[in-house]
Design a protein around this motif. Sequence first.
Motif, PDB file in Angstrom:
ATOM      1  N   PRO A 100       0.846  -1.203   0.000  1.00 61.80           N
ATOM      2  CA  PRO A 100       0.000   0.000   0.000  1.00 61.80           C
ATOM      3  C   PRO A 100       0.877   1.247   0.000  1.00 61.80           C
ATOM      4  O   PRO A 100       1.915   1.281   0.661  1.00 61.80           O
ATOM      5  N   ASP A 101       0.440   2.259  -0.746  1.00 64.39           N
ATOM      6  CA  ASP A 101       1.177   3.524  -0.799  1.00 64.39           C
ATOM      7  C   ASP A 101       0.792   4.344   0.423  1.00 64.39           C
ATOM      8  O   ASP A 101      -0.380   4.701   0.581  1.00 64.39           O
ATOM      9  N   PRO A 102       1.761   4.658   1.289  1.00 66.36           N
ATOM     10  CA  PRO A 102       1.423   5.409   2.505  1.00 66.36           C
ATOM     11  C   PRO A 102       0.880   6.806   2.210  1.00 66.36           C
ATOM     12  O   PRO A 102       0.166   7.371   3.019  1.00 66.36           O
ATOM     13  N   SER A 103       1.173   7.351   1.021  1.00 64.42           N
ATOM     14  CA  SER A 103       0.728   8.713   0.712  1.00 64.42           C
ATOM     15  C   SER A 103      -0.660   8.758   0.065  1.00 64.42           C
ATOM     16  O   SER A 103      -1.208   9.832  -0.134  1.00 64.42           O
ATOM     17  N   HIS A 104      -1.217   7.598  -0.299  1.00 65.45           N
ATOM     18  CA  HIS A 104      -2.513   7.598  -0.989  1.00 65.45           C
ATOM     19  C   HIS A 104      -3.218   6.269  -0.744  1.00 65.45           C
ATOM     20  O   HIS A 104      -2.723   5.225  -1.155  1.00 65.45           O
ATOM     21  N   LYS A 105      -4.384   6.325  -0.099  1.00 69.69           N
ATOM     22  CA  LYS A 105      -5.079   5.106   0.326  1.00 69.69           C
ATOM     23  C   LYS A 105      -5.366   4.111  -0.791  1.00 69.69           C
ATOM     24  O   LYS A 105      -5.278   2.918  -0.594  1.00 69.69           O
ATOM     25  N   GLN A 106      -5.770   4.612  -1.967  1.00 70.57           N
ATOM     26  CA  GLN A 106      -6.182   3.687  -3.016  1.00 70.57           C
ATOM     27  C   GLN A 106      -5.064   3.251  -3.955  1.00 70.57           C
ATOM     28  O   GLN A 106      -5.315   2.525  -4.896  1.00 70.57           O
ATOM     29  N   LYS A 107      -3.848   3.700  -3.705  1.00 72.27           N
ATOM     30  CA  LYS A 107      -2.743   3.341  -4.581  1.00 72.27           C
ATOM     31  C   LYS A 107      -1.851   2.297  -3.929  1.00 72.27           C
ATOM     32  O   LYS A 107      -1.803   2.176  -2.717  1.00 72.27           O
ATOM     33  N   VAL A 108      -1.140   1.574  -4.789  1.00 73.09           N
ATOM     34  CA  VAL A 108      -0.089   0.682  -4.307  1.00 73.09           C
ATOM     35  C   VAL A 108       1.220   1.157  -4.924  1.00 73.09           C
ATOM     36  O   VAL A 108       1.227   1.794  -5.980  1.00 73.09           O
ATOM     37  N   VAL A 109       2.295   0.852  -4.256  1.00 68.82           N
ATOM     38  CA  VAL A 109       3.619   1.189  -4.764  1.00 68.82           C
ATOM     39  C   VAL A 109       4.334  -0.131  -5.066  1.00 68.82           C
ATOM     40  O   VAL A 109       4.248  -1.085  -4.290  1.00 68.82           O
ATOM     41  N   TYR A 110       4.954  -0.180  -6.235  1.00 67.23           N
ATOM     42  CA  TYR A 110       5.703  -1.366  -6.649  1.00 67.23           C
ATOM     43  C   TYR A 110       7.183  -1.113  -6.406  1.00 67.23           C
ATOM     44  O   TYR A 110       7.671  -0.007  -6.625  1.00 67.23           O
ATOM     45  N   SER A 111       7.880  -2.146  -5.977  1.00 66.65           N
ATOM     46  CA  SER A 111       9.317  -2.045  -5.719  1.00 66.65           C
ATOM     47  C   SER A 111      10.030  -3.212  -6.379  1.00 66.65           C
ATOM     48  O   SER A 111       9.497  -4.327  -6.440  1.00 66.65           O
ATOM     49  N   LEU A 112      11.235  -2.940  -6.838  1.00 66.08           N
ATOM     50  CA  LEU A 112      12.084  -4.012  -7.345  1.00 66.08           C
ATOM     51  C   LEU A 112      12.561  -4.834  -6.160  1.00 66.08           C
ATOM     52  O   LEU A 112      12.817  -4.294  -5.085  1.00 66.08           O
ATOM     53  N   THR A 113      12.702  -6.129  -6.357  1.00 68.36           N
ATOM     54  CA  THR A 113      13.274  -6.996  -5.330  1.00 68.36           C
ATOM     55  C   THR A 113      14.759  -7.204  -5.652  1.00 68.36           C
ATOM     56  O   THR A 113      15.231  -6.818  -6.733  1.00 68.36           O
ATOM     57  N   GLU A 114      15.464  -7.819  -4.751  1.00 69.25           N
ATOM     58  CA  GLU A 114      16.895  -8.064  -4.964  1.00 69.25           C
ATOM     59  C   GLU A 114      17.170  -8.832  -6.270  1.00 69.25           C
ATOM     60  O   GLU A 114      18.074  -8.439  -7.022  1.00 69.25           O
ATOM     61  N   PRO A 115      16.427  -9.902  -6.588  1.00 68.52           N
ATOM     62  CA  PRO A 115      16.707 -10.566  -7.872  1.00 68.52           C
ATOM     63  C   PRO A 115      16.557  -9.628  -9.076  1.00 68.52           C
ATOM     64  O   PRO A 115      17.341  -9.712 -10.017  1.00 68.52           O
ATOM     65  N   ALA A 116      15.583  -8.728  -9.048  1.00 71.07           N
ATOM     66  CA  ALA A 116      15.411  -7.777 -10.155  1.00 71.07           C
ATOM     67  C   ALA A 116      16.561  -6.771 -10.185  1.00 71.07           C
ATOM     68  O   ALA A 116      17.073  -6.437 -11.256  1.00 71.07           O
ATOM     69  N   ILE A 117      16.989  -6.302  -9.019  1.00 73.53           N
ATOM     70  CA  ILE A 117      18.094  -5.344  -8.960  1.00 73.53           C
ATOM     71  C   ILE A 117      19.376  -5.973  -9.517  1.00 73.53           C
ATOM     72  O   ILE A 117      20.173  -5.296 -10.168  1.00 73.53           O
ATOM     73  N   GLN A 118      19.528  -7.269  -9.322  1.00 78.87           N
ATOM     74  CA  GLN A 118      20.713  -7.950  -9.837  1.00 78.87           C
ATOM     75  C   GLN A 118      20.705  -8.083 -11.365  1.00 78.87           C
ATOM     76  O   GLN A 118      21.673  -8.568 -11.950  1.00 78.87           O
ATOM     77  N   LEU A 119      19.644  -7.593 -12.014  1.00 80.45           N
ATOM     78  CA  LEU A 119      19.596  -7.554 -13.478  1.00 80.45           C
ATOM     79  C   LEU A 119      20.291  -6.320 -14.057  1.00 80.45           C
ATOM     80  O   LEU A 119      20.384  -6.187 -15.279  1.00 80.45           O
ATOM     81  N   VAL A 120      20.794  -5.413 -13.222  1.00 83.09           N
ATOM     82  CA  VAL A 120      21.459  -4.202 -13.732  1.00 83.09           C
ATOM     83  C   VAL A 120      22.511  -4.551 -14.797  1.00 83.09           C
ATOM     84  O   VAL A 120      22.495  -3.971 -15.879  1.00 83.09           O
ATOM     85  N   PRO A 121      23.424  -5.515 -14.563  1.00 88.94           N
ATOM     86  CA  PRO A 121      24.410  -5.829 -15.608  1.00 88.94           C
ATOM     87  C   PRO A 121      23.764  -6.381 -16.883  1.00 88.94           C
ATOM     88  O   PRO A 121      24.269  -6.143 -17.979  1.00 88.94           O
ATOM     89  N   VAL A 122      22.657  -7.096 -16.750  1.00 87.35           N
ATOM     90  CA  VAL A 122      21.950  -7.629 -17.921  1.00 87.35           C
ATOM     91  C   VAL A 122      21.378  -6.477 -18.740  1.00 87.35           C
ATOM     92  O   VAL A 122      21.519  -6.440 -19.972  1.00 87.35           O
ATOM     93  N   PHE A 123      20.748  -5.509 -18.076  1.00 89.11           N
ATOM     94  CA  PHE A 123      20.223  -4.346 -18.785  1.00 89.11           C
ATOM     95  C   PHE A 123      21.358  -3.546 -19.419  1.00 89.11           C
ATOM     96  O   PHE A 123      21.223  -3.048 -20.535  1.00 89.11           O
ATOM     97  N   ALA A 124      22.481  -3.421 -18.728  1.00 90.17           N
ATOM     98  CA  ALA A 124      23.630  -2.711 -19.288  1.00 90.17           C
ATOM     99  C   ALA A 124      24.119  -3.411 -20.553  1.00 90.17           C
ATOM    100  O   ALA A 124      24.390  -2.752 -21.572  1.00 90.17           O
TER     101      ALA A 124
END
Length: 164
Positions: free
Chosen positions: A71-95
Amino acid sequence: MGETHRSGCPINLSLEVFGDKWSLLVLRDMMFGNRRHFNELLSRSEERIASNILADRLSRLVRLGMVSKAPDPSHKQKVVYSLTEPAIQLVPVFAALGAWGRRHLPASPELSVRARLLEEGGPALWERFADELRELHLGATRPPGTPGVLAELTAAYEREVARG
């Protein structure tokens, strides 16, 4: 209840997680555009992703553990998406994908500038960027005075757009 895989090949298994273009583009926009809400991902997509496809890919990425949803703390009806560690480890792949695409395909100058900076910066820059993503998405702390990579990449992109 495990998923059935076509084979145990690591490339196949990786492609089963993020192998369609939309999943990778959603991760790219979260990573390089710091887009964390559904409407940002939808309205600021250069490739004009359809809302039903975006909803499907986000729920798939959450289910596969590449993205988390809260849940997005700044807005009741919104959600916030976050990258997880496995996704962050894709930085070299995107590069690597960006460097290859810039070299072999008709990439535009403004959309190539980040790929060029990532390629030139190499693994040291990728690790700094991954650490910054860990701070933004996972709440980790970076050592004080560590320069941010996202702002540097965004500024270079905006300079290139202004030149256009």
